[in-house]
Design an enzyme around this catalytic site. Sequence first.
Site, PDB file in Angstrom:
ATOM      1  CG  ASN A 101      -1.903  -1.179   1.184  1.00 56.26           C
ATOM      2  OD1 ASN A 101      -1.944  -1.901   0.195  1.00 56.26           O
ATOM      3  ND2 ASN A 101      -2.650  -1.382   2.251  1.00 56.26           N
ATOM      4  CG  HIS A 103     -21.421  36.847 -28.506  1.00 53.17           C
ATOM      5  ND1 HIS A 103     -22.142  36.329 -27.465  1.00 53.17           N
ATOM      6  CD2 HIS A 103     -20.966  38.061 -28.078  1.00 53.17           C
ATOM      7  CE1 HIS A 103     -22.154  37.195 -26.456  1.00 53.17           C
ATOM      8  NE2 HIS A 103     -21.425  38.249 -26.805  1.00 53.17           N
ATOM      9  CB  SER A 124     -10.908  12.952 -48.769  1.00 56.26           C
ATOM     10  OG  SER A 124     -11.953  12.126 -49.237  1.00 56.26           O
ATOM     11  CE  LYS A 161     -12.596  17.933 -47.202  1.00 58.29           C
ATOM     12  NZ  LYS A 161     -13.536  16.960 -46.663  1.00 58.29           N
ATOM     13  CG  ASN A 206      -9.840  16.417 -44.623  1.00 58.75           C
ATOM     14  OD1 ASN A 206     -10.405  17.386 -45.110  1.00 58.75           O
ATOM     15  ND2 ASN A 206     -10.098  15.172 -44.978  1.00 58.75           N
ATOM     16  CD  GLU A 221     -10.793  17.139 -38.327  1.00 60.35           C
ATOM     17  OE1 GLU A 221     -11.681  16.292 -38.361  1.00 60.35           O
ATOM     18  OE2 GLU A 221     -10.146  17.481 -39.347  1.00 60.35           O
ATOM     19  CE1 TYR A 262      -4.283   0.275  -2.674  1.00 60.00           C
ATOM     20  CE2 TYR A 262      -5.174  -1.805  -1.885  1.00 60.00           C
ATOM     21  CZ  TYR A 262      -4.656  -1.038  -2.906  1.00 60.00           C
ATOM     22  OH  TYR A 262      -4.531  -1.566  -4.163  1.00 60.00           O
ATOM     23  CD  GLN A 287      -4.883  -3.546  -9.458  1.00 64.13           C
ATOM     24  OE1 GLN A 287      -4.360  -4.130  -8.523  1.00 64.13           O
ATOM     25  NE2 GLN A 287      -5.528  -4.180 -10.413  1.00 64.13           N
ATOM     26  CE  LYS A 314      -0.720   1.625  -9.441  1.00 62.64           C
ATOM     27  NZ  LYS A 314      -2.024   1.368  -8.758  1.00 62.64           N
TER      28      LYS A 314
END
Length: 459
Positions: free
Chosen positions: A109, A155, A276, A282, A284, A289, A316, A321, A324
């Site tokens: 622990n 805006h 694409s 295209k 991209n 993204e 504990y 566990q 992680k």
Amino acid sequence: MLWGGRFKKKFADEGMEFSSSLNFDINLLDEDIEVSIAHTKMLAKCDLLTGTEEKKIIEGLRKILEESKNGFWFPDAGEFEDIHSAVESRLLELIGDVAKKLHTGRSRNDQVVTGFRLWLKKAINQLINEIIDLQKILLAVSEKHTETIIPGYTHLQRAQPVSLAFHFLAYMEMFERDKKRLKFVFEECDTLPLGSGALAGSTLPLDREYSAEILGFSKISANAMDSVSDRDFAIDFLNSCNIGMMHLSRIAEEIILWVTQEWNFLKIGDEFTTGSSLMPQKKNPDLLELIRGKSGRTFGNYLSLITMMKGLPLSYNRDMQEDKEPVFDSFIQYSKSLKIFSKILQSLQIDNKRFLKELDGNFILATDMAEWLVLQGIPFRDAHKIVGKLVFFAEEKQIKLKEVKQEDLLKIHPLFADKNVKKILSIENALSRKKTYGSPNPSIVKKEIKKWKKVLYNK
Ligand code: ARG
């Protein structure tokens, strides 16, 4: 197996398979060995190990690390509950019975959370350096664009002109706060829990200060129950990743907009765009993204950890566990995002003149005009109304503010007889007219750039 004594049957294979954390806490191997070496030295200092035993254990631990690096040792998750038990078992194979003394005065622990804190301290330093690298690139790009005029938005409506440098320096502030937050989390991680045992310390005369000194922790924890059950530092870390990723996501989103045909303001280097499979024309911004998308994933990691913790009684519990994977994942995603974003930023081709014509004499300067009226003695609310009328008039006629004829201007307000009005409507000196600190006036922005140079390069 670490705990056979009081059991009649061996732990079920399915149980082991379900509960083993080895596949991911193998990430903590370096830190686990570091912690064990420090613990061994401390035990020897407290006369709980002889010098020979100490030497043997430390050599064995170093050997395990070496074996793992060279691919000679790869523990199996079907056999071990975690990396900590796997290391101990290998140590037994390598050096025999003396290995059984390593676990004196400690529990997994306190061991686990010590390694975890050590790992996080390193991860945080790495992230801070990656943020600094990004800031340096952002600064270099900004320096070239203190006079590149772009519309500033509120805006997502055109509001007032700013420069690209000014816009980017807004992100500089965010990245600086991200570093500050990480530094705070570093401090939070910098407490040694080792020596807390399972939850209530030890009857053995351990020297916790000495372990802290060896491992480079600046302080030791004060309450053993808290030490083994506290994951606040990990939650703070995940939140720092969240806010950092949120900032990256916002700047990624802006660049995604700016490369559209509608904005047509800049281009990303070919090497960081994708095509694409269907539409030949295209190009991209997939990588941006993905940065935007990964922020969702790191927010999820934060939520998973804080939710896991919220109902746990002291101290504990094995649930912990689950701390992680979210931490490892957020670290990897954030670190990779920082690195790739820096590269993309360096590859940008920017059209300096893109907005010049479009913004010249346009509504985006309406506020400046109202402020000019204020300087002529008109109360701001009235000035706002007068310019509002002017905008209405020009909009109806579908012309720019600067195209309104003198006689029409005069009909709206006699003060517009002043020739200086037209100067207000020139985009070229729109920025240099700004007076306040924190505004996009190029001379102020240049001073800011100097300040950032000092911050980032210490000069
Ligand atoms: N693998 C566990 C973790 O990472 C450590 C197990 C500690 N203690 C226990 N009593 N099962 O949290």
